[in-house]
Design a protein around this motif. Structure first.
Motif, short mmCIF file in Angstrom:
data_model
loop_
_atom_site.label_atom_id
_atom_site.label_comp_id
_atom_site.label_asym_id
_atom_site.label_seq_id
_atom_site.Cartn_x
_atom_site.Cartn_y
_atom_site.Cartn_z
N GLU A 116 20.67 2.59 6.15
CA GLU A 116 20.43 3.56 5.07
C GLU A 116 18.95 3.89 4.94
O GLU A 116 18.57 5.04 4.72
N TRP A 117 18.09 2.89 5.12
CA TRP A 117 16.65 3.09 5.00
C TRP A 117 16.12 4.02 6.09
O TRP A 117 15.33 4.91 5.80
N VAL A 118 16.48 3.76 7.34
CA VAL A 118 15.85 4.52 8.43
C VAL A 118 16.30 5.98 8.45
O VAL A 118 15.74 6.78 9.20
N ASP A 119 17.26 6.30 7.60
CA ASP A 119 17.71 7.68 7.49
C ASP A 119 16.98 8.42 6.36
O ASP A 119 17.31 9.57 6.06
N LYS A 120 15.98 7.75 5.74
CA LYS A 120 15.28 8.33 4.60
C LYS A 120 13.84 8.65 4.97
O LYS A 120 13.24 8.01 5.85
N ASP A 121 13.27 9.64 4.27
CA ASP A 121 11.86 9.95 4.51
C ASP A 121 10.97 9.13 3.60
O ASP A 121 11.45 8.39 2.72
N GLY B 233 0.81 -1.21 0.00
CA GLY B 233 0.00 0.00 0.00
C GLY B 233 0.84 1.26 0.00
O GLY B 233 1.83 1.36 0.72
N ASP B 234 0.43 2.20 -0.81
CA ASP B 234 1.10 3.49 -0.86
C ASP B 234 0.39 4.44 0.10
O ASP B 234 -0.76 4.80 -0.11
N ASP B 235 1.07 4.80 1.16
CA ASP B 235 0.48 5.65 2.20
C ASP B 235 0.76 7.12 1.87
O ASP B 235 1.87 7.61 2.02
N ARG B 236 -0.27 7.80 1.39
CA ARG B 236 -0.13 9.22 1.05
C ARG B 236 -0.52 10.12 2.22
O ARG B 236 -0.55 11.33 2.08
N GLY B 237 -0.82 9.51 3.34
CA GLY B 237 -1.15 10.28 4.53
C GLY B 237 0.09 10.60 5.32
O GLY B 237 1.11 11.02 4.78
N GLN B 238 0.02 10.37 6.61
CA GLN B 238 1.14 10.67 7.49
C GLN B 238 1.55 9.41 8.25
O GLN B 238 1.09 9.16 9.36
N PRO B 239 2.41 8.57 7.66
CA PRO B 239 2.87 7.40 8.41
C PRO B 239 3.63 7.81 9.66
O PRO B 239 4.34 8.82 9.66
N VAL B 240 3.45 7.04 10.72
CA VAL B 240 4.15 7.34 11.98
C VAL B 240 5.65 7.24 11.79
O VAL B 240 6.42 8.05 12.30
N ALA B 241 6.08 6.22 11.05
CA ALA B 241 7.49 6.05 10.70
C ALA B 241 7.57 5.83 9.19
O ALA B 241 6.78 5.06 8.64
N PRO B 242 8.48 6.50 8.48
CA PRO B 242 8.55 6.37 7.03
C PRO B 242 8.62 4.93 6.53
O PRO B 242 8.07 4.61 5.48
N ILE B 243 9.26 4.05 7.30
CA ILE B 243 9.45 2.67 6.86
C ILE B 243 8.13 1.94 6.67
O ILE B 243 8.05 0.91 5.99
N GLN B 244 7.04 2.45 7.22
CA GLN B 244 5.73 1.81 7.05
C GLN B 244 5.29 1.79 5.59
O GLN B 244 4.46 0.98 5.20
N ILE B 245 5.86 2.68 4.78
CA ILE B 245 5.58 2.69 3.34
C ILE B 245 5.92 1.33 2.72
O ILE B 245 5.33 0.92 1.72
N THR B 246 6.87 0.62 3.30
CA THR B 246 7.38 -0.62 2.72
C THR B 246 6.67 -1.87 3.23
O THR B 246 7.10 -2.99 2.94
N SER B 247 5.58 -1.71 3.95
CA SER B 247 4.91 -2.85 4.59
C SER B 247 4.27 -3.79 3.57
O SER B 247 3.87 -3.37 2.48
#
Length: 492
Positions: free
Chosen positions: A321-326, A239-253
């Motif tokens: 490297e990932w956790v340093d990205k938005d 899923g592409d989260d266009r809202g406000q994920p609590v942590a950016p990494i949730q985009i990759t779930s």
């Protein structure tokens, strides 16, 4: 139903080692889906916690899942320490005993295995005949540290574990997990084929409601098809989260599932997607956030026992490297693979069986065994069950099924055939620099279309910065390592 689930949760918990500290808490407040997600931990002195995660439409359903996963991993580790072992080579042992041929177990391309390679073996049983078969010990362990020695051929993984009140349930669970991994091993993540499932008919009202709810939150859910092997829909949900994920990494779930019933498959994959969002935040989110959101004693203890030497270096480096990205950076990496859409298939057209055909675990196992046998595959089971408890725990190994192709370069004849069928450049008919020979029995090599070389160098380039989609670093490890490399103290 809730009373029955409570009984299951209590039974799982009762199997934990005497005197061990068990902590159970919800982590779904780290997300905004509203789906209950539970984390269960076994705490031992001077060791990172062994952790299980669960999810469901109710808290008790999530607790059962978390304790069940914890139960599988804890008893796998306990059993592998005490199971009698036999040392010898396949060539030597197979003269007098039934032995699983490592060439059927999805070896890493180019590895130095030969039939004369000495390995440690433990006993499994063919199911349902009960015939004893030796299997390599490292295929039974869930994690490398459980072996107490360096693995010889593969990195142990959790694939194929199952637990329940009866062996049939545990084995069926393990088989479906093995089928899930086999079906998507070369068709999702970095190799995503963009096969989207159109939700034209979703009979389950809870599932329909959850799909609508996620859409209302700005989470563009995509149900995708990995395979229909064995007459079962192998699905995964991203899923592409266009809202406000609590942590950016949730985009990759991602949530994954396979079962004979496509509706059961969709339900599990969708709930696991929600569970993945909370789990990723709880494991790799910013330390200040986790100090606020999770029990303080758990957080401080995990920070204190983080051991980087035991991490897989590639996984740790990639996750740092990932956790340093938005979120925008991570989203851009997923647009042409995980979030891609190149074809569409109606959900109503996917293979399924009527619910009346699978009313209990015995029925489900019988159907799974029948589907596997139709393609010449057998099921080997290692009994990991704790003594003096009603709970059964099993590790299932199905020679011929595959996993970890893009992470550890493991590939068998089914993978070779799949890649050849779509003319994928990962498979070569002759050696070249960066390519490794796929190790197969002569009969399996023939089924795959002849000798094959896996272009491991190309695979690594394709995976690139997406490696954490395959293998994650340990709890808090990436955030702590990132802080250390910046010369910062542990974030308050």
């Amino acid at each position: 139903m809730s009373d029955e689930l409570r009984r299951v949760a209590d039974a799982f918990r009762a199997t934990m080692p005497e005197g061990a500290q068990i902590t159970i808490f919800r982590i779904d407040h780290l997300d905004r889906t509203g789906i209950p997600v539970v984390q269960a931990n076994l705490i031992l002195d001077d060791e990172p916690a062994t952790t299980g995660y669960g999810y469901g439409f109710t808290e008790v359903e999530a607790e059962v899942g978390a304790l069940g996963e914890l139960c599988e991993e804890v008893h796998c580790g306990a059993a592998i320490k005490v199971l009698p072992r036999v040392t010898g080579s396949y060539a030597e042992l197979s003269r007098t005993r039934a032995v699983a041929d490592p060439l059927t177990l999805c070896l890493p391309a180019g590895c130095d295995y030969t039939p004369e390679t000495e390995l440690a073996w433990v006993e499994a049983q063919r199911w349902p005949s009960g015939e004893t078969v030796l299997v390599p010990r490292e295929w039974v362990a869930a994690y490398p540290y459980q072996l107490g020695e360096t693995p010889r051929l593969i990195t142990p993984i959790t694939n194929g574990l199952g637990a329940g009140f009866d062996m049939e349930h545990a084995i069926a669970h393990g088989i479906m997990e093995a089928l899930q991994r086999d079906g998507n091993v070369v068709s999702y993540r970095a190799l995503d084929q963009g096969a989207v499932v159109d939700m034209d008919a979703v009979p389950d009202a809870q599932v329909r409601g959850l799909l609508d709810h996620l859409k209302s939150l700005g989470i563009d859910v995509r149900v995708k098809l990995a395979a229909t092997d064995f007459g079962m829909a192998n699905l995964y949900v991203v899923g592409d989260d266009r809202g406000q994920p609590v942590a950016p990494i949730q985009i990759t779930s991602c949530g994954e599932a396979v079962s004979p019933d496509r509706e059961r498959t969709l339900r599990k994959a969708l709930l696991e997607f929600c569970g993945s969002r909370a789990r990723k935040a709880a494991t790799h989110g910013p330390i200040p956030l986790l100090r606020q959101a999770l029990p303080a004693d758990y957080v401080e203890r995990q920070i204190g026992v983080a051991v980087y030497e035991e991490e897989e270096n590639r996984a740790l480096e990639a996750m740092v490297e990932w956790v340093d990205k938005d979120a925008s950076v991570l989203r851009a990496r997923l647009e042409n693979n995980v979030l891609s859409a190149r074809s569409q298939r109606p959900f109503s057209a996917l293979p399924t069986v009527p619910a009346s055909a699978v009313v209990n675990s015995k029925d489900r196992l019988a159907l799974l065994l029948e589907r596997l046998a139709a393609e010449g595959l057998e099921v080997l089971v290692v009994d990991l069950s704790p003594a003096d408890h009603a709970i059964r725990v099993a590790k299932v190994i199905v020679p011929g099924l595959e996993s970890e192709t893009m992470s550890y370069h493991r590939i068998g004849w089914r993978g070779v055939r799949r890649l050849r069928d779509r003319n994928d450049p990962l498979i070569l008919d002759a050696p070249r620099e960066g390519a490794k020979r796929v190790l197969l029995r002569p009969e399996d090599e023939a089924r795959a279309g002849g000798p094959a070389w896996f272009d491991a160098a190309l695979a690594d380039r394709i995976v690139g910065t997406l490696y954490p989609l395959y293998r994650e670093s340990g709890t808090f490890s990436a955030q702590l390592a990132l802080a250390a490399r910046r010369g910062e103290a542990v974030p308050a």
